[in-house]
Design a protein around this motif. Structure first.
Motif, short mmCIF file in Angstrom:
data_model
loop_
_atom_site.label_atom_id
_atom_site.label_comp_id
_atom_site.label_asym_id
_atom_site.label_seq_id
_atom_site.Cartn_x
_atom_site.Cartn_y
_atom_site.Cartn_z
N SER A 63 30.47 34.85 79.52
CA SER A 63 29.79 34.24 78.38
C SER A 63 28.50 34.99 78.06
O SER A 63 28.21 35.30 76.90
CB SER A 63 29.49 32.77 78.65
OG SER A 63 30.68 32.02 78.71
N LEU A 64 27.70 35.29 79.09
CA LEU A 64 26.44 36.01 78.86
C LEU A 64 26.67 37.38 78.24
O LEU A 64 25.94 37.79 77.35
CB LEU A 64 25.67 36.17 80.18
CG LEU A 64 24.81 35.01 80.59
CD1 LEU A 64 24.20 35.26 81.96
CD2 LEU A 64 23.72 34.74 79.58
N SER A 65 27.66 38.08 78.73
CA SER A 65 27.95 39.41 78.20
C SER A 65 28.30 39.35 76.71
O SER A 65 27.82 40.15 75.91
CB SER A 65 29.09 40.05 78.99
OG SER A 65 29.34 41.35 78.52
N VAL A 66 29.12 38.38 76.34
CA VAL A 66 29.52 38.25 74.94
C VAL A 66 28.34 37.79 74.09
O VAL A 66 28.12 38.30 72.98
CB VAL A 66 30.73 37.30 74.80
CG1 VAL A 66 31.01 36.99 73.33
CG2 VAL A 66 31.96 37.94 75.44
N ASN A 69 26.04 40.64 73.29
CA ASN A 69 26.57 41.57 72.29
C ASN A 69 26.86 40.91 70.95
O ASN A 69 27.21 41.60 69.98
CB ASN A 69 27.85 42.22 72.84
CG ASN A 69 27.53 43.20 73.94
OD1 ASN A 69 27.00 44.27 73.69
ND2 ASN A 69 27.80 42.82 75.17
N ASN A 70 26.74 39.58 70.89
CA ASN A 70 27.02 38.82 69.65
C ASN A 70 26.02 37.68 69.51
O ASN A 70 26.39 36.51 69.57
CB ASN A 70 28.44 38.25 69.69
CG ASN A 70 29.49 39.33 69.85
OD1 ASN A 70 29.91 39.93 68.88
ND2 ASN A 70 29.89 39.59 71.09
N PRO A 71 24.73 38.01 69.31
CA PRO A 71 23.72 36.95 69.21
C PRO A 71 24.10 35.94 68.12
O PRO A 71 24.52 36.33 67.03
CB PRO A 71 22.45 37.70 68.82
CG PRO A 71 22.69 39.12 69.23
CD PRO A 71 24.16 39.34 69.12
N GLY A 72 23.98 34.67 68.45
CA GLY A 72 24.28 33.63 67.49
C GLY A 72 25.73 33.17 67.49
O GLY A 72 26.11 32.32 66.70
N HIS A 117 21.95 32.06 71.81
CA HIS A 117 21.16 33.29 71.91
C HIS A 117 20.65 33.43 73.34
O HIS A 117 20.45 32.44 74.04
CB HIS A 117 19.95 33.23 70.98
CG HIS A 117 20.31 33.11 69.54
ND1 HIS A 117 20.56 34.20 68.75
CD2 HIS A 117 20.47 32.02 68.74
CE1 HIS A 117 20.85 33.80 67.53
NE2 HIS A 117 20.81 32.47 67.50
N LEU A 118 20.42 34.67 73.75
CA LEU A 118 19.78 34.90 75.05
C LEU A 118 18.29 34.62 74.93
O LEU A 118 17.68 34.87 73.90
CB LEU A 118 19.96 36.36 75.48
CG LEU A 118 21.37 36.85 75.80
CD1 LEU A 118 21.32 38.30 76.25
CD2 LEU A 118 22.04 35.99 76.85
N THR A 119 17.71 34.11 75.99
CA THR A 119 16.26 33.97 76.10
C THR A 119 15.72 35.31 76.61
O THR A 119 16.52 36.20 76.99
CB THR A 119 15.89 32.86 77.12
OG1 THR A 119 16.36 33.28 78.41
CG2 THR A 119 16.49 31.52 76.72
N PRO A 120 14.41 35.49 76.66
CA PRO A 120 13.88 36.72 77.27
C PRO A 120 14.41 36.95 78.69
O PRO A 120 14.74 38.08 79.06
CB PRO A 120 12.37 36.51 77.24
CG PRO A 120 12.16 35.65 76.02
CD PRO A 120 13.35 34.70 76.03
#
Length: 182
Positions: A63-66, A69-72, A117-120
């Protein structure tokens, strides 16, 4: 040959009769061995991730990897991509939110959609996790030559492009595999 799930291809024994476990028709199916390899890889990954900020558990790294590479991307899109039900994907995202690596936002145009979205911290961990995933893949498939690995990967990609709907259609239209034939 028979294998014991999650032990790295150790022969399985039927303790009641002291003989190897027979898989029957399963021993000639690619899906049986894909399942065994995947289970062994997931078990290894869970052990490695025990002390990591993410902790063990299926679905987090993919999930994190996708998401990286696909924010949002939405939770529903992630669930569909990985063939998970929505509640399972929701639990994965909720766990990642609690660990501070992703954030979920309600889509301004469709209130039922949650964009991830990923956080910092998630961005910081993303490249580290890509290395972990790469090392695991390398370890799991180390018995294959480079050309065997590339060929196997291309075959799997081809199979994945023929999605679940395609399999369902074959199942219901084929005389050989139709559940409606006696």
């Amino acid at each position: 040959m028979t294998y014991e799930l999650g032990t790295g291809a150790q022969p399985a024994q039927n303790q009641a009769v002291g003989k190897p476990v027979e898989l029957g028709v399963l021993s000639n199916l690619v899906t049986t061995y894909l399942h065994l390899v995947l289970t062994a890889a997931e078990t290894t990954l869970d052990r490695r991730m025990r002390d990591h900020v993410l902790g063990p558990g299926k679905g987090k790294l993919s999930s994190l990897s996708v998401i990286a590479n696909n924010p949002g991307i939405s939770q529903v899109e992630l669930a569909r991509l990985f063939g998970r039900n929505r509640s399972t994907q929701f639990r994965i995202i909720r766990d990642l939110e609690k660990r501070g690596v992703v954030r979920s936002e309600v889509d301004p145009t469709e209130r039922r959609r949650h964009n991830i979205h990923l956080t910092p911290l998630g961005e910081q961990l993303s490249s580290e996790l890509d290395v972990i995933i790469g090392l695991l893949d390398e370890q799991v498939f180390s018995v294959l030559s480079e050309s065997e690995y590339k060929s196997f990967l291309e075959s799997l990609k081809k199979l994945c492009s023929f999605n679940v709907d395609g399999f369902d259609q074959l199942w219901t239209t084929s005389n050989r595999y139709s559940p409606h034939t006696a």
